[in-house]
Design a protein around this motif. Structure first.
Motif, PDB file in Angstrom:
ATOM      1  N   THR A  75      15.653   1.285   4.002  1.00  0.00           N
ATOM      2  CA  THR A  75      15.768   2.062   3.330  1.00  0.00           C
ATOM      3  C   THR A  75      16.481   1.709   2.110  1.00  0.00           C
ATOM      4  N   MET A  76      17.010   0.919   2.267  1.00  0.00           N
ATOM      5  CA  MET A  76      18.604  -0.168   1.238  1.00  0.00           C
ATOM      6  C   MET A  76      16.985  -0.831   0.411  1.00  0.00           C
ATOM      7  N   PHE A  77      16.875  -1.738   1.524  1.00  0.00           N
ATOM      8  CA  PHE A  77      15.606  -2.766   0.803  1.00  0.00           C
ATOM      9  C   PHE A  77      14.495  -1.938   0.134  1.00  0.00           C
ATOM     10  N   CYS A  78      14.413  -0.728   1.133  1.00  0.00           N
ATOM     11  CA  CYS A  78      12.795  -0.623  -0.021  1.00  0.00           C
ATOM     12  C   CYS A  78      13.174  -0.041  -1.249  1.00  0.00           C
ATOM     13  N   THR A  93      14.128  -3.312  -3.862  1.00  0.00           N
ATOM     14  CA  THR A  93      12.563  -3.607  -4.400  1.00  0.00           C
ATOM     15  C   THR A  93      11.370  -2.751  -4.620  1.00  0.00           C
ATOM     16  N   GLY A  94      11.895  -1.058  -4.876  1.00  0.00           N
ATOM     17  CA  GLY A  94      11.312  -0.510  -6.144  1.00  0.00           C
ATOM     18  C   GLY A  94      10.045   0.630  -5.113  1.00  0.00           C
ATOM     19  N   ILE A  95      10.199   0.398  -3.837  1.00  0.00           N
ATOM     20  CA  ILE A  95       9.178   0.638  -3.435  1.00  0.00           C
ATOM     21  C   ILE A  95       9.372   2.058  -2.900  1.00  0.00           C
ATOM     22  N   ILE A  96      10.618   2.685  -3.229  1.00  0.00           N
ATOM     23  CA  ILE A  96      10.969   3.466  -3.366  1.00  0.00           C
ATOM     24  C   ILE A  96      11.461   3.471  -4.318  1.00  0.00           C
ATOM     25  N   ASP A  97      12.475   5.316  -4.867  1.00  0.00           N
ATOM     26  CA  ASP A  97      13.408   5.258  -5.696  1.00  0.00           C
ATOM     27  C   ASP A  97      14.817   4.975  -5.979  1.00  0.00           C
ATOM     28  N   ASN A  98      15.258   4.710  -6.271  1.00  0.00           N
ATOM     29  CA  ASN A  98      16.500   4.456  -6.101  1.00  0.00           C
ATOM     30  C   ASN A  98      17.558   5.312  -6.964  1.00  0.00           C
ATOM     31  N   TYR A  99      17.772   6.766  -6.386  1.00  0.00           N
ATOM     32  CA  TYR A  99      17.814   7.949  -7.312  1.00  0.00           C
ATOM     33  C   TYR A  99      19.090   7.774  -7.994  1.00  0.00           C
TER      34      TYR A  99
END
Length: 402
Positions: free
Chosen positions: A128-131, A134-140
């Motif tokens: 989850t941190m990696f994604c 790297t912009g795959i999911i939101d880093n809210y």
């Protein structure tokens, strides 16, 4: 020439296979719900199918592989029926997942459950941190009110939830580790706390991680304290005390009192104000109710500005407001009963875990959330166990536990 053939007994039996497959599926569903992956695509129908399959696995294990006494079966039925009513009333699947795993864990080793959680939780959190990075999911991210501190969630719904994942993984690590704490462990804990403070500013989890380090260090080098009568009493009653305290202090909160406002801001980060607001809006029910909880975290729903923030952070308040007074009472009784058994076993590590979770649950919502807390599942092992722990053999004064 003779050839010796050894019969190797399988290390994983049918009970373990059924249970841990269900655990893997349910944990994956619940962990997914804590991440911003759910903002990519709606897979709710798939999650419901997975939960249904997991339920069939647990039911098959209970019916065909487990044996229950009449008392144990009656207790399990009462818990399941009450939970089912609360699930229907609250429209919340999380409770369904917990009850399945707690009732179905009869005959499963405590540490196996925690080991599986630790391995899966660590892997999922790193992915989850990696994604998120790297912009795959939101880093809210949010900004703490009154400051310029930016708080990142690293793919989890909220920064405090990310920190809570780390906190519970640390508890699991200490519970399953076999060697004593070394200087490298102390350094790792301190670096984790610094990281969380810099990027998440999650003060509760940071404090609890430091408390965990101190308590587990003392356990390794001053274990005699954890065998004391005082520690047994604390382990036995701490969850019930924290639960009652949390609800009473929230109910008594008054927004017209400057003293209450100051105490709430200093000690509870405005959780009392929000909790009291929800109590006034919905009131208490016997078997639970649907409560629209909305806060400052990652959202895939429409925020209702007419009611504002209604997210209940306290586990105890969530239990009684969402799942009802009856289920709250069952959980408190179960926790207290199982904690007494843990004290009788003189399981110092699990006692520390119970105490830390009980205290932190005053201000966080993870008491029965299996995506964070694997230890709550172990209650089922103790609750439906045939083991008997004579007080005299355990060296504990009966009066101390009454």
């Amino acid at each position: 020439m003779k050839i010796l053939i050894r019969k190797i007994s399988p290390r994983v039996n049918a009970k373990d296979m059924a249970y841990f497959l269900a655990y893997f599926l349910l944990f994956t569903c619940d962990f997914y719900d804590t991440t911003t992956f759910k903002g990519l695509v709606d897979i709710s129908p798939l999650l419901n199918l997975v939960r249904a399959f997991s339920a069939m696995l647990i039911v098959a294990k209970c019916v065909f592989l487990d044996r229950y006494s009449f008392k144990q079966l009656s207790l399990a039925i009462i818990i399941v029926v009450t939970a089912a009513i609360s699930v229907l009333s609250s429209n919340t699947a999380m409770l369904f997942d917990y009850i399945l795993l707690a009732v179905g864990c009869r005959g499963i080793d405590n540490k196996k459950i925690v080991k599986v959680y630790f391995n899966l939780g660590t892997l999922y959190l790193l992915i989850t941190m990696f994604c998120s990075l790297t912009g795959i999911i939101d880093n809210y991210s949010t900004v703490r009110t009154g400051t310029e501190t930016v708080r990142y969630s690293f793919g989890i719904i909220y920064s405090t939830d990310f920190a809570a994942h780390v906190f519970f993984l640390i508890l699991a690590y200490h519970y399953i580790r076999k060697r004593k704490i070394k200087p490298i462990d102390i350094l790792a804990h301190l670096l984790i706390v610094v990281f969380l403070d810099m990027y998440c500013n999650a003060r509760l989890s940071e404090i609890m991680i430091l408390f965990a380090l101190v308590l587990f260090y003392l356990y390794d080098y001053r274990e005699e304290f954890y065998q004391s009568r005082f520690f047994a009493i604390v382990t036995h009653w701490i969850t019930l005390i924290c639960g009652i305290f949390s609800i009473i202090v929230t109910y008594l909160y008054s927004g017209s009192s400057q003293l209450w406002i100051v105490l709430d801001e200093l000690l509870f980060s405005n959780r009392l104000r929000v909790g009291k607001k929800v109590i006034d809006m919905y009131g208490f029910t016997l078997f639970g109710q649907y409560i629209k909880m909305q806060g400052n975290g990652y959202k895939i729903y429409d925020y209702d500005t007419s009611i504002g923030t209604t997210y209940i952070d306290s586990s105890y308040l969530q239990l009684i407001m969402i799942y009802g007074v009856v289920f709250f009472a069952i959980i408190m009784i179960a926790y207290t009963y199982c904690a007494k058994k843990v004290a009788m076993e003189k399981d110092g590590k699990l006692s520390i875990v119970i105490i830390l979770i009980a205290v932190s649950s005053i201000m966080n919502q993870y008491l029965i959330n299996i995506a964070y807390n694997p230890f709550v599942i172990i209650l089922g092992v103790y609750l439906l166990s045939n083991r008997v722990f004579p007080l005299r053999q355990m060296g504990i004064n009966r009066k101390a536990l009454q």
